[in-house]
Design a protein around this motif. Structure first.
Motif, PDB file in Angstrom:
ATOM      1  N   LYS A 103      51.145  35.658  39.811  1.00 38.95           N
ATOM      2  CA  LYS A 103      50.069  34.921  40.494  1.00 38.95           C
ATOM      3  C   LYS A 103      49.174  34.095  39.582  1.00 38.95           C
ATOM      4  O   LYS A 103      47.975  33.970  39.833  1.00 38.95           O
ATOM      5  N   ASN A 214      44.660  51.801  35.916  1.00 33.64           N
ATOM      6  CA  ASN A 214      43.794  50.827  36.570  1.00 33.64           C
ATOM      7  C   ASN A 214      43.039  50.087  35.475  1.00 33.64           C
ATOM      8  O   ASN A 214      42.137  50.652  34.849  1.00 33.64           O
ATOM      9  N   GLU A 248      48.571  45.589  48.346  1.00 36.07           N
ATOM     10  CA  GLU A 248      48.220  44.350  47.664  1.00 36.07           C
ATOM     11  C   GLU A 248      48.011  44.643  46.182  1.00 36.07           C
ATOM     12  O   GLU A 248      46.992  45.204  45.784  1.00 36.07           O
ATOM     13  N   ASN A 249      48.988  44.288  45.378  1.00 34.97           N
ATOM     14  CA  ASN A 249      48.907  44.544  43.950  1.00 34.97           C
ATOM     15  C   ASN A 249      47.823  43.679  43.318  1.00 34.97           C
ATOM     16  O   ASN A 249      47.795  42.463  43.484  1.00 34.97           O
ATOM     17  N   GLN A 250      46.916  44.308  42.590  1.00 32.36           N
ATOM     18  CA  GLN A 250      45.814  43.610  41.922  1.00 32.36           C
ATOM     19  C   GLN A 250      46.025  43.478  40.416  1.00 32.36           C
ATOM     20  O   GLN A 250      45.195  42.898  39.721  1.00 32.36           O
ATOM     21  N   ILE A 251      47.128  44.039  39.912  1.00 28.32           N
ATOM     22  CA  ILE A 251      47.356  44.000  38.462  1.00 28.32           C
ATOM     23  C   ILE A 251      48.187  42.764  38.147  1.00 28.32           C
ATOM     24  O   ILE A 251      49.413  42.809  38.008  1.00 28.32           O
ATOM     25  N   ASN A 252      47.504  41.642  38.075  1.00 31.10           N
ATOM     26  CA  ASN A 252      48.160  40.363  37.811  1.00 31.10           C
ATOM     27  C   ASN A 252      47.096  39.359  37.360  1.00 31.10           C
ATOM     28  O   ASN A 252      45.947  39.732  37.100  1.00 31.10           O
ATOM     29  N   THR A 254      45.457  37.213  38.958  1.00 32.34           N
ATOM     30  CA  THR A 254      44.294  36.991  39.824  1.00 32.34           C
ATOM     31  C   THR A 254      43.076  37.722  39.286  1.00 32.34           C
ATOM     32  O   THR A 254      41.944  37.385  39.637  1.00 32.34           O
ATOM     33  N   ASN A 255      43.304  38.723  38.447  1.00 37.02           N
ATOM     34  CA  ASN A 255      42.216  39.365  37.708  1.00 37.02           C
ATOM     35  C   ASN A 255      41.928  38.503  36.477  1.00 37.02           C
ATOM     36  O   ASN A 255      42.766  38.405  35.579  1.00 37.02           O
TER      37      ASN A 255
END
Length: 419
Positions: A103, A214, A248-252, A254-255
């Motif tokens: 992403k 995390n 919804e994967n947040q480890i990408n 977008t962080n």
């Protein structure tokens, strides 16, 4: 999981073959072209022949024999013109990984197909070490790596190579999770030793447990103390598994704190060994530019230097054979098998750890007789008498029948029966 991909598409066998054949035509042909200056050639034709129709219709094997050298980084500046065809395929692979899977915005990344996840992790730490040295005037002994005790051995290897310290962060022995208290303790310990600059390595699937850190647990603490940091995600194992879940994967990327990601293609993707992937945000990889490599067009920004273009073609062929939807289905089946195994172990009262979205099951060693561990090639955490864990990795070849046999033997050895 929402599957909206711009670059990662499923192609027919004919489309894949035509694309790779065109790429090879765009490369130098050592059999026909007058190429006098390169210390390279195709593979020795007395040993590796490409005359058979079978080989000519196998895009990856044809590329191995053509032997393109992908020295350098093809998302940054110029590259060796002789291999422009397969370099373009490498860039297509990186777009599938960086933009579609992780992403990032188009054109906002650099990266390359590395000889494995170990190099890709070292590459990340090398980049950030040099950034601190060059741009912040840091001293070597002021830079430290923060990573958990479950982190892959490539991190202490990188620390040794780059002459940095590694602050090992404890994890919860049951959940394998990082806690803010443990990160804070590690940070304060580092500060007390004079450390001022921090390189975080956060895991997306540890090698032994498949546990996922995390990264926000790290970054929240470091922001609280207002210290400079770079955040690298080691997804060497989990990168082709963890993002393919019903969440919804947040480890990408977008962080905004994520600076780089490592992912291996020679694990879940089943590419040939020696196939890792490194991607980072623009503006970082030039910290390791080797200006002395003036004879290399574009010079070099990688640890390995020369590397096989065939590995990039292999990843491209695998990804375009499946497409994102079929890959999601494949990972879903593997996770179902993992769920089945965990259910059986639960019924037997066997103690184990499993990250819910991963396909590794790590069993307490006292629950598995040594002869069964050897029969099924379970991998220990440590190859000595101190070992406490044995892991099962649900790879593509591990089917329910294999798991049934394992459970049957486990029951027989202990005179157990499901509850």
């Amino acid at each position: 999981m929402k599957i909206e991909m711009k670059y990662w598409k499923k192609l027919t066998p004919e489309e894949r073959l035509a694309r790779v054949q065109q790429a090879l035509k765009d490369n130098v042909d050592f059999s026909k072209d007058a190429s006098l200056g390169y210390p390279a050639s195709k593979l020795d034709e007395k040993v590796f022949t490409n005359e058979s129709l079978f080989l000519r219709e196998m895009p990856v094997l044809s590329t191995y024999i053509a032997n393109p050298n992908h020295i350098g980084c093809h998302t940054f500046g110029t590259s060796e013109f002789a291999f422009k065809g397969t370099q373009a395929i490498e860039r297509e692979v990186l777009s599938m990984i960086a933009v579609d899977l992780f992403k990032i915005e188009d054109g906002q990344y650099d990266g390359y197909i590395s000889p494995g996840g170990t190099e890709a992790n070292v590459q990340a730490i090398w980049i950030y070490r040099n950034e601190y040295l060059k741009k912040h005037g840091a001293k070597l002994d002021e830079i430290v790596i923060l990573a958990s005790e479950d982190t892959h051995y490539s991190i202490p290897k990188a620390a040794n190579l780059l002459m940095l310290d590694w602050e090992k962060i404890a994890v919860d022995p049951v959940t394998r999770e990082l806690t803010s208290d443990a990160v804070r303790q590690g940070l304060l310990s580092s500060l007390s030793k004079g450390k001022k600059y921090f390189i975080i390595v956060s895991n997306m699937g540890t090698t032994m447990f498949g546990s996922v850190d995390n990264p926000i647990v790290y970054t929240d603490v470091l922001k609280e103390y207002q210290v400079p940091f770079r955040l690298h995600i080691d997804g060497a194992y989990g990168g082709f598994v963890y993002p393919f879940g019903d969440f919804e994967n947040q480890i990408n990327f977008t962080n905004p704190d994520v600076s780089s990601i490592t992912i291996d293609a020679h694990k879940m993707l089943q590419a040939p060994y020696g196939t890792g992937i490194f991607v980072c945000r623009k503006g970082l990889i030039e910290n390791v530019l080797t200006s002395e490599a003036k004879y290399v067009e574009g010079m070099d920004l990688t640890l390995c230097g020369s590397r096989s273009g065939a590995n990039a073609v292999a990843v491209w062929v695998i990804l375009t054979t499946y497409g994102p939807h079929k890959w999601y289905e494949k990972i879903s089946v593997i996770k179902m098998r993992t769920n089945w195994l965990c259910k059986q172990l639960d019924q037997l009262g066997v103690s184990y750890f499993r990250e819910p979205e991963m396909n590794i099951v790590t069993i307490r060693s006292e629950c598995v007789p040594i002869e069964i561990a050897h029969k099924y090639n379970l991998v220990p955490q440590s190859h000595d008498e101190s070992n406490q864990w044995l892991k099962i990795v649900l790879m593509d070849h591990v089917e329910i029948e294999h798991l049934k046999d394992f459970i049957h033997d486990l029951v027989s050895s202990k005179s157990l029966s499901p509850n």
